[in-house]
Enzyme design. Structure first.
Site, mmCIF file in Angstrom:
data_model
loop_
_atom_site.group_PDB
_atom_site.id
_atom_site.type_symbol
_atom_site.label_atom_id
_atom_site.label_comp_id
_atom_site.label_asym_id
_atom_site.label_seq_id
_atom_site.Cartn_x
_atom_site.Cartn_y
_atom_site.Cartn_z
ATOM 1 N N ARG A 162 -4.857 5.968 10.987
ATOM 2 C CA ARG A 162 -5.882 5.197 10.248
ATOM 3 C C ARG A 162 -6.745 4.362 11.202
ATOM 4 N NH1 ARG A 162 -3.857 8.068 7.026
ATOM 5 N NH2 ARG A 162 -3.431 7.649 4.829
ATOM 6 N N SER A 237 -4.498 3.439 -0.573
ATOM 7 C CA SER A 237 -3.517 2.538 0.040
ATOM 8 C C SER A 237 -4.223 1.265 0.477
ATOM 9 C CB SER A 237 -2.884 3.166 1.275
ATOM 10 O OG SER A 237 -2.259 4.370 0.950
ATOM 11 N N GLU A 333 -5.398 -2.111 5.033
ATOM 12 C CA GLU A 333 -6.081 -0.916 5.531
ATOM 13 C C GLU A 333 -7.556 -0.957 5.127
ATOM 14 O OE1 GLU A 333 -6.817 3.155 4.163
ATOM 15 O OE2 GLU A 333 -4.686 3.391 4.549
HETATM 16 N N1 EPU Z 1 7.664 4.383 -1.635
HETATM 17 C C1 EPU Z 1 8.387 3.573 -2.494
HETATM 18 N N2 EPU Z 1 7.730 2.969 -3.519
HETATM 19 C C2 EPU Z 1 6.412 3.146 -3.752
HETATM 20 C C3 EPU Z 1 5.672 3.979 -2.883
HETATM 21 C C4 EPU Z 1 6.314 4.586 -1.829
HETATM 22 O O1 EPU Z 1 9.587 3.372 -2.328
HETATM 23 O O2 EPU Z 1 5.889 2.557 -4.720
HETATM 24 C C5 EPU Z 1 8.348 5.042 -0.503
HETATM 25 C C6 EPU Z 1 9.187 6.236 -0.872
HETATM 26 O O3 EPU Z 1 10.325 6.206 -0.056
HETATM 27 C C7 EPU Z 1 8.333 7.426 -0.475
HETATM 28 C C8 EPU Z 1 7.622 6.875 0.731
HETATM 29 O O4 EPU Z 1 7.413 5.496 0.438
HETATM 30 O O5 EPU Z 1 9.101 8.524 -0.168
HETATM 31 C C9 EPU Z 1 6.304 7.532 1.038
HETATM 32 O O6 EPU Z 1 5.445 7.476 -0.095
HETATM 33 P P1 EPU Z 1 4.153 8.415 -0.222
HETATM 34 O O7 EPU Z 1 4.511 9.830 0.023
HETATM 35 O O8 EPU Z 1 3.485 8.083 -1.517
HETATM 36 O O9 EPU Z 1 3.279 8.001 1.026
HETATM 37 P P2 EPU Z 1 2.831 6.585 1.594
HETATM 38 O O10 EPU Z 1 3.424 6.405 2.942
HETATM 39 O O11 EPU Z 1 3.077 5.511 0.579
HETATM 40 C C10 EPU Z 1 0.778 7.593 2.860
HETATM 41 C C11 EPU Z 1 -0.699 7.318 2.978
HETATM 42 C C12 EPU Z 1 -1.442 7.862 1.761
HETATM 43 C C13 EPU Z 1 -1.201 9.359 1.679
HETATM 44 C C14 EPU Z 1 0.327 9.596 1.572
HETATM 45 C C15 EPU Z 1 0.661 11.067 1.613
HETATM 46 C C16 EPU Z 1 -0.901 5.305 4.302
HETATM 47 C C17 EPU Z 1 -1.248 3.851 4.319
HETATM 48 N N3 EPU Z 1 -0.940 5.894 3.112
HETATM 49 O O12 EPU Z 1 1.249 6.820 1.759
HETATM 50 O O13 EPU Z 1 -2.837 7.663 2.000
HETATM 51 O O14 EPU Z 1 -1.859 9.943 0.571
HETATM 52 O O15 EPU Z 1 0.998 8.978 2.700
HETATM 53 O O16 EPU Z 1 0.454 11.567 2.891
HETATM 54 O O17 EPU Z 1 -0.629 5.877 5.349
HETATM 55 C C18 EPU Z 1 -4.673 6.194 1.637
HETATM 56 O O18 EPU Z 1 -4.724 6.051 2.858
HETATM 57 O O19 EPU Z 1 -5.497 5.614 0.880
HETATM 58 C C19 EPU Z 1 -3.627 7.027 1.054
HETATM 59 C C20 EPU Z 1 -3.459 7.163 -0.269
#
Ligand code: EPU
Length: 337
Positions: A162, A237, A333
């Protein structure tokens, strides 16, 4: 080209925050952009693309320039790959769908990300195991002061998680006018390591997926947990996932056995901020007309007519609580303006 006054920016930011631009102009050609950037009577200028990565907390006393340059061009092709240049004002997801319609591979995992092509390199958009930098060749950008156009190669952009040169060394100095990608025409490498994609394809009984199948799977996963900005205002995010030392992570494991992590290096791991925020009790919390999304704690939402400053205060409360509980600082972010 018409410079309008006191224009509401509600329809120009995906959070749907209703603040005013003192001066506003939309540009649809490079010549118009050049002309507007030369206007000395508006010394302060704010460039606006899809408005998908910003929280507006006050009226903008600047000249807000909505970059609306359109056009997608095939610059070069071989039997295996194609060089595509897209102008900055193209909607990102529509551009991805255009590539998929032509069977050009590389962007399918980035389906349904809000925003425009021209702002995608600034934060090196990423999702489901792929980042923009993986197919990015270069971008053209106009210097806001001198109006000179320069080309930034992948290396020049210094991409990170990012992150890019446009958030640091040259922050606020350039307006990206077009972005060029190298995409595949056949033998598309597929990226399905991200758990949810494999599960989604399995649920649909797809054993030999195409890039179009992957795009559909990504769309379906995103729709199931991320709110559609057309229905509920949000900026994806709100925070970045923090990187912490392994030593600190192991200490946290003593108290929080189920804390998830992704390896970064021999000494560091990335922790999902969504997990930390959920554990801190904020997931699904609603404060009047704004709150934390009920299916993804990383996303702050505007249910209707919330003030940017209310959402900012909520984000600060979340940061403070996460710091107190886990001794981890989580960084916004989105750009706060
Ligand atoms: N999780 C929770 N609770 C929540 C959300 C997430 O416990 O409410 C934990 C879970 O363990 C889950 C893990 O976080 O397995 C990962 O969650 P998710 O796959 O939704 O991914 P993220 O790390 O929360 C990142 C990006 C997203 C992108 C997804 C998929 C960032 C800041 N965000 O989210 O990007 O779509 O991975 O690759 O890196 C964005 O940048 O606007 C965005 C949506």
């Amino acid at each position: 080209m018409h410079i309008a006054q006191n224009i509401s920016l509600k329809n120009y930011n995906t959070f749907g925050i209703d603040v005013k631009a003192k001066y506003f102009v939309a540009v649809s050609t490079i010549e118009e952009l050049l002309e507007v950037l030369k206007l000395d009577e508006y010394p302060e200028k704010l460039l606006l693309g899809g408005g998908s990565n910003m929280l507006l907390i006050q009226d903008q006393n600047k000249l807000v320039i909505h970059v609306n340059l359109k056009g997608i061009f095939i610059e070069d092709e071989t039997n295996d790959s194609v060089l595509i240049r897209a102008n900055a004002g193209e909607n990102w997801h529509e551009f991805v769908l255009w590539c998929l319609d032509h069977d050009f591979g590389g962007l399918e995992n980035l389906s349904l990300i809000p925003g425009n092509v021209g702002t995608a390199p600034i934060q090196n958009i990423g999702a489901y195991g792929v980042e923009l930098k993986d197919t990015f060749v270069s971008c053209d950008a106009m210097n806001i002061e001198t109006q000179k156009v320069s080309t930034f190669t992948n290396e020049d952009c210094n991409f990170g998680y990012r992150n890019s040169i446009f958030k640091h060394e040259v922050k606020g100095k350039y307006s990206i006018t077009s972005v060029t990608f190298r995409l595949t025409k056949r033998n598309h490498p597929l990226h399905m390591n991200y758990g949810a994609i494999a599960t989604e394809l399995e649920a649909q009984n797809i054993t030999n997926p195409t890039i179009q199948d992957i795009s559909k799977a990504v769309i379906s996963i995103r729709e199931s947990k991320l709110p559609n900005p057309k229905e509920i205002g949000n900026s994806g995010s709100f925070f970045k996932n923090p990187v912490i030392s392994k030593v600190k992570f192991e200490k946290l494991q003593d108290n929080f056995k189920d804390i998830p992590s992704y390896p970064i290096s021999d000494t560091e791991v990335k922790v999902p901020a969504g997990w930390l925020i959920e554990k801190a009790g904020f997931k699904g919390k609603r404060f009047d007309n704004y709150g934390v999304h009920k299916k993804q704690a990383l996303v702050l939402v505007n249910y209707s007519d919330a003030k940017g400053s209310d959402i900012l205060n909520l984000s600060k409360l979340i940061q403070k609580t996460v710091l107190r509980l886990f001794d981890i600082s989580i960084e916004a972010e989105v750009n706060i303006l």
